[in-house]
Design a protein around this motif. Structure first.
Motif, PDB file in Angstrom:
ATOM      1  N   MET A 119       4.055   7.803  11.516  1.00 19.30           N
ATOM      2  CA  MET A 119       3.321   7.801  10.252  1.00 19.30           C
ATOM      3  C   MET A 119       3.999   6.837   9.303  1.00 19.30           C
ATOM      4  SD  MET A 119       3.167  10.890   7.511  1.00 19.30           S
ATOM      5  CE  MET A 119       4.953  10.778   7.383  1.00 19.30           C
ATOM      6  N   SER A 120       3.278   5.945   8.705  1.00 16.26           N
ATOM      7  CA  SER A 120       3.869   4.998   7.762  1.00 16.26           C
ATOM      8  C   SER A 120       3.241   5.206   6.395  1.00 16.26           C
ATOM      9  CB  SER A 120       3.613   3.571   8.243  1.00 16.26           C
ATOM     10  OG  SER A 120       2.250   3.232   8.059  1.00 16.26           O
ATOM     11  N   GLU A 121       3.893   4.650   5.400  1.00 20.94           N
ATOM     12  CA  GLU A 121       3.362   4.770   4.035  1.00 20.94           C
ATOM     13  C   GLU A 121       2.013   4.056   3.936  1.00 20.94           C
ATOM     14  OE1 GLU A 121       7.065   6.530   2.469  1.00 20.94           O
ATOM     15  OE2 GLU A 121       4.898   6.699   2.248  1.00 20.94           O
ATOM     16  N   LEU A 122       1.904   2.922   4.615  1.00 22.81           N
ATOM     17  CA  LEU A 122       0.631   2.202   4.584  1.00 22.81           C
ATOM     18  C   LEU A 122      -0.459   3.042   5.221  1.00 22.81           C
ATOM     19  CD1 LEU A 122      -1.067  -0.298   3.978  1.00 22.81           C
ATOM     20  CD2 LEU A 122      -0.350  -1.227   6.191  1.00 22.81           C
ATOM     21  N   GLY A 123      -0.162   3.675   6.350  1.00 24.90           N
ATOM     22  CA  GLY A 123      -1.144   4.533   7.002  1.00 24.90           C
ATOM     23  C   GLY A 123      -1.575   5.667   6.095  1.00 24.90           C
ATOM     24  N   GLU A 124      -0.612   6.236   5.368  1.00 25.52           N
ATOM     25  CA  GLU A 124      -0.950   7.308   4.427  1.00 25.52           C
ATOM     26  C   GLU A 124      -1.915   6.802   3.363  1.00 25.52           C
ATOM     27  OE1 GLU A 124       1.154  10.576   6.026  1.00 25.52           O
ATOM     28  OE2 GLU A 124      -0.285  10.445   4.375  1.00 25.52           O
ATOM     29  N   ALA A 125      -1.651   5.590   2.870  1.00 26.21           N
ATOM     30  CA  ALA A 125      -2.544   5.019   1.845  1.00 26.21           C
ATOM     31  C   ALA A 125      -3.937   4.808   2.414  1.00 26.21           C
ATOM     32  CB  ALA A 125      -1.959   3.714   1.316  1.00 26.21           C
ATOM     33  N   GLU A 155      -1.364  -4.624   2.079  1.00 20.72           N
ATOM     34  CA  GLU A 155       0.086  -4.720   2.126  1.00 20.72           C
ATOM     35  C   GLU A 155       0.633  -3.763   1.078  1.00 20.72           C
ATOM     36  OE1 GLU A 155       1.355  -8.657   1.151  1.00 20.72           O
ATOM     37  OE2 GLU A 155       3.398  -8.013   0.691  1.00 20.72           O
ATOM     38  N   LEU A 156       1.596  -2.967   1.487  1.00 25.42           N
ATOM     39  CA  LEU A 156       2.149  -1.979   0.564  1.00 25.42           C
ATOM     40  C   LEU A 156       3.077  -2.668  -0.427  1.00 25.42           C
ATOM     41  CD1 LEU A 156       2.059   1.145   0.293  1.00 25.42           C
ATOM     42  CD2 LEU A 156       4.197   1.181   1.577  1.00 25.42           C
ATOM     43  N   LEU A 157       2.887  -2.418  -1.721  1.00 24.39           N
ATOM     44  CA  LEU A 157       3.743  -3.011  -2.744  1.00 24.39           C
ATOM     45  C   LEU A 157       4.752  -2.019  -3.306  1.00 24.39           C
ATOM     46  CD1 LEU A 157       1.213  -5.172  -4.797  1.00 24.39           C
ATOM     47  CD2 LEU A 157       2.858  -5.914  -3.071  1.00 24.39           C
ATOM     48  N   GLY A 158       4.330  -0.747  -3.377  1.00 19.59           N
ATOM     49  CA  GLY A 158       5.268   0.231  -3.915  1.00 19.59           C
ATOM     50  C   GLY A 158       4.552   1.289  -4.711  1.00 19.59           C
ATOM     51  N   ARG A 159       5.200   1.807  -5.698  1.00 20.98           N
ATOM     52  CA  ARG A 159       4.666   2.915  -6.474  1.00 20.98           C
ATOM     53  C   ARG A 159       4.357   2.455  -7.888  1.00 20.98           C
ATOM     54  NH1 ARG A 159       9.396   6.982  -8.197  1.00 20.98           N
ATOM     55  NH2 ARG A 159       7.708   7.695  -9.535  1.00 20.98           N
ATOM     56  N   ARG A 205       0.594   1.350  -4.907  1.00 18.47           N
ATOM     57  CA  ARG A 205       0.126  -0.011  -5.179  1.00 18.47           C
ATOM     58  C   ARG A 205      -0.030  -0.780  -3.877  1.00 18.47           C
ATOM     59  NH1 ARG A 205       3.953  -3.164  -7.998  1.00 18.47           N
ATOM     60  NH2 ARG A 205       2.413  -4.825  -8.072  1.00 18.47           N
ATOM     61  N   LEU A 206      -1.138  -1.447  -3.760  1.00 19.16           N
ATOM     62  CA  LEU A 206      -1.420  -2.245  -2.576  1.00 19.16           C
ATOM     63  C   LEU A 206      -1.847  -3.647  -2.986  1.00 19.16           C
ATOM     64  CD1 LEU A 206      -3.688   0.348  -0.702  1.00 19.16           C
ATOM     65  CD2 LEU A 206      -1.296  -0.169  -0.162  1.00 19.16           C
ATOM     66  N   ARG A 207      -1.448  -4.598  -2.193  1.00 19.32           N
ATOM     67  CA  ARG A 207      -2.022  -5.944  -2.320  1.00 19.32           C
ATOM     68  C   ARG A 207      -3.045  -6.068  -1.191  1.00 19.32           C
ATOM     69  NH1 ARG A 207       2.307  -9.399  -2.246  1.00 19.32           N
ATOM     70  NH2 ARG A 207       2.227  -9.574  -4.506  1.00 19.32           N
ATOM     71  N   ALA A 208      -4.134  -6.730  -1.465  1.00 19.73           N
ATOM     72  CA  ALA A 208      -5.177  -6.846  -0.443  1.00 19.73           C
ATOM     73  C   ALA A 208      -5.761  -8.245  -0.455  1.00 19.73           C
ATOM     74  CB  ALA A 208      -6.280  -5.822  -0.696  1.00 19.73           C
TER      75      ALA A 208
END
Lengths: 377, 418
Positions: free
Chosen positions: A1-7, A145-149, A159-162
């Protein structure tokens, strides 16, 4: 499980994560970078396929690009109730309500509109925020792409970049974000998955932002939330009975406060005349319209006439070219081949616009010059 | 173990992830997040891919599912949706044998792809940078500069991210297919709502009750996708062989036309493309009499399209005249006209022959099950074969329109005053 997958899972399931939502949303739009983003995109392969050059040209013809900022208040109750209230320079009615199949819109300029008489008629109420509340369609259109919180509207957010996928050209969700952007930044509610903030970027700079300023989930709304109550001093319709009326030419001449002109086209042309007494609230002048048509529907010619000292709303953003013919000054608005061409002139205090498609420009000019005044009987 | 991911919500636990954000950690959510991450990353997971995909579908059930999907679209939007019509030249609604096809694909993103299709049609498509070649025996070989297409031409199985929004997924189970570890997962189309999303399952057979998917556990591509209605599969696509990240021969992305074929430009191949013209121009150019409807009211307009003669595939000069009302846009009808062929086949048993004023007219009215299909009237007038179609009008109104047809003028009427 990754943070990106959670998002991604949050985004996918957002539509099922609330029953009601109340929010205040700020929207702003910066014209210069938006224009540059549009021009850049129009030069790409996808932009060419989607006809962006034509869209930009049409936009320039209708006033160009203007920065704007607005605030939207939003109430959503599933499955099918929504209320929107707008302030500022936003596109759209001041109040929009949808309850099941029925909808109502109110705007100070247009009054009240509704589909109560014909529920099959749809509206755009709620469409502008649909992608915030159900961002799942973006999963197929963007690479993330995961950027953070972050914290948005007091809520934890991811926060995501897309960036757009190569084959995302026909994604309506992407269109709502701003198809022309090079990239986007999204803040996803870490509990509910809705979009709390979205930004479209061009040349690394945000030019179009929608952000939730405050939000509450799963409140109970009073029933009157989704009923239309007009603002104090507002009237339901500017004029209940203001519609063009079909009349005989002689009647139009009698009613109009300006001289009326006709083309007197020969058989097999048929003629239909309508008179409109004007709608000051919508800045629509008194007009006489004469429509010439053929029984095989192959051709139409129209004359639209109003007092020369009044403006006709649809003309405000058209491009007119000055010409002279047979000593008369005319204005022409040329369109692409087979689209409607218009010729405008002033005669005895009346502004007359002749329009037709599929006719040579010169034929329309000749028709305009040969117009005859209809004298009262 | 949760049988459905949404059922797992009841046992959700919160923890704080490395970002310091509360995260929902239910086993089902974990599986969903892993599955989604696989699917969205599928088309980025390989440098090259070479695959053979076999597809099959039951055309009748495919059509039924599509009808159901289109009716749902229409119900949501209030407008008529697309209609999948399989009415053949002899007039009968086609009910064909199940269709099978095999696709071989070589893909090297971002802009190199070769697709070879065999089945009901044979087609080869090669795209290398800005250049795309396509070949079918019917249309010959055509080369065009379309800009880089590459991955956009890849089958849905290789870029499944577009499907995600439209599906609710069950918990996946481990499996194996074509020698690869995989995840078997059932999925259902997400219900559309008036406000929250209708998701286009473009590429999967639309209108299915559910889908049966096999996802490559390493790469995320679909190794198999099946559409089911009433518990039975009616359309499938399945990888029968696949290899990733091999060095693909450069020759794969060059096009050599079959012997005797010449590569043509689109202008040479499709010189008879459809043009927007005036009715007078269509009447002057057509090698047959062009007819127009008459006795129409002031709110009707026409659009005319001229389709020039084409050799490959053989297609005669055809004129299309489309009528619509400007006041409500709801009523429309169209005329399709060409020269009558020698030995023109008479319409089949689905058609009713009606004789009006000495004119034989063949009328097709769709059944209740196919009520969204257009009504058709076919007939010959002075050597011109005419098809009148409409979804708006009842039988008698169509017959009135057919009776009103008159030869189109070759010059526009004068605009000069009397």
């Amino acid at each position: 499980m990754s943070e990106l997958g959670e998002a991604l899972a949050l985004i996918h399931r957002a539509r099922g994560r609330f029953e009601t939502l109340r929010a205040t949303v700020r929207e702003w739009y910066e014209a210069e970078y938006a224009r540059r983003a549009g021009e850049r995109y129009a030069a790409t392969r996808d932009g060419q396929d989607e006809g962006w050059a034509d869209l930009l040209e049409e936009r320039e013809a209708h006033g160009g690009w203007q920065s704007r900022e607005s605030v939207l208040r939003l109430w959503v109750e599933k499955p099918d109730r929504i209320r929107e209230e707008r302030e500022g320079e936003a596109h759209g009615p001041e109040i929009g309500i949808r309850d099941g199949e029925l909808w109502w819109m109110y705007d100070a300029e247009w009054g009240v509109e509704s589909n109560e008489d014909d529920p099959s008629v749809g509206s755009g109420v709620g469409q502008g925020v649909e992608h915030l509340l159900d961002p799942a369609p973006l999963l197929g259109a963007l690479r993330f792409e995961l950027l953070g919180r972050s914290t948005v509207a007091g809520r934890d957010a991811i926060r995501l970049r897309a960036r757009p996928r190569a084959n995302a050209g026909h994604s309506f969700a992407l269109f709502q974000l701003g198809r022309e952007a090079e990239e986007y930044e999204l803040s996803i509610d870490a509990e509910r998955g809705v979009i709390l903030r979205e930004a479209a970027l061009s040349e690394g700079r945000e030019y179009r932002v929608t952000e939730i300023l405050e939000v509450a989930f799963d409140e109970r709304f009073p029933p009157e939330t989704f009923a239309l109550t007009l603002p104090s001093g507002a009237s339901p319709r500017p004029n209940e009975d203001v519609q063009p009326q079909q009349v005989a030419l002689s009647e139009a001449v009698r009613l109009a406060s300006f001289p009326v002109f006709t083309a007197r086209l020969p058989s097999p042309w048929l003629e239909r005349v309508s008179y409109f007494r004007g709608d000051p609230r919508r800045r629509h002048p008194e007009t006489v319209a004469i429509h010439y048509w053929l029984e095989d529907a192959s051709h139409q010619v129209s004359l639209l006439e109003h007092a020369a000292d009044e403006l006709y709303p649809l003309d405000e953003h058209s491009r007119w070219e000055q010409i002279e013919r047979d000593g008369q000054q005319l204005e022409v608005s040329r369109q692409k081949p087979r689209a409607e061409t218009r010729v405008r002139l002033t005669r005895e205090g009346t502004s007359i616009t002749a329009s037709a498609a599929a006719y040579h420009f010169d034929d329309l000019v000749d028709l305009a010059i040969a117009l005859e005044r209809v004298r009262p009987t | 173990m949760c049988d459905r991911l949404e059922n797992c919500e009841r046992s959700e636990q919160q923890t704080t992830g490395s970002l310091g954000i509360r995260l929902w950690h239910a086993k089902g959510v974990t599986e969903l997040s892993d599955l989604l991450e696989l699917l969205v990353g599928a088309d980025d997971s390989f440098r090259t891919v070479k695959a053979t995909i076999r597809s099959w579908r039951d055309d009748v059930k495919y059509g039924e599912a599509f009808e159901r999907h289109a009716e749902e679209q229409e119900r949501r939007s209030g407008a008529s949706g697309a209609v999948l019509v399989l009415v053949g030249d002899d007039g009968a609604e086609e009910e064909s044998e199940p269709a099978e096809e095999v696709v071989r694909i070589w893909l090297e993103p971002p802009d190199r792809v070769r697709v070879e299709l065999e089945g009901r049609w044979t087609q080869t498509m090669v795209s290398n940078g800005p250049t795309t070649w396509s070949y079918t025996p019917e249309m010959g070989a055509v080369r065009e500069e379309r800009g880089a297409r590459g991955q956009a031409e890849a089958p849905l199985l290789l870029q499944p991210a577009v499907l995600i929004a439209g599906l609710d997924f069950d918990s996946p189970e481990k499996t194996e297919l074509v020698g690869r570890e995989a995840l078997h997962v059932r999925a259902r189309p997400r219900p559309a709502g008036p406000m929250l999303g209708w998701h286009d399952l473009h590429g999967l057979a639309q209108g299915a009750d559910e889908y049966d998917l096999v996802v490559d556990a390493e790469r995320g591509i679909l190794l198999r996708a099946a559409a089911l209605m009433d518990g039975e599969e009616f359309a499938t696509s399945e990888v029968t062989e696949i290899a990733f990240d091999e060095q693909l021969e450069p020759e794969r992305f060059t096009f050599t036309p079959p012997p005797g074929e010449t590569v043509r430009t689109p202008e040479e191949a499709f010189g008879g493309e459809i043009e927007d013209v005036s009715i007078e121009e269509a009447a002057r150019r057509a090698p047959f009499t062009v007819f127009v409807a008459t006795k129409l009211g002031p709110h009707w307009t026409m659009d005319v399209h001229f389709h020039g003669k084409r050799e490959r595939p053989p297609m005669p000069v055809t004129v299309f005249v489309h009528y619509s009302r400007t006041d409500d846009g709801l009523e429309q009808f169209g005329l399709s006209e060409r020269a009558r062929r020698e030995n023109e086949a008479e319409p089949g048993s689905d058609w009713e022959r009606v004789d009006r004023a000495g004119q034989a007219l063949y009328v097709y009215m769709p059944s209740e099950q196919k009520r969204r299909w257009p009504s058709l009237i076919r007939f010959e007038r002075d050597g011109t074969w005419i098809e009148l179609s409409s979804q708006s009008f009842e039988r008698e109104r169509l017959l009135e329109i057919a009776a009103s047809l008159a030869p189109a003028p070759t010059e526009p009427p004068l605009l000069r005053s009397r």
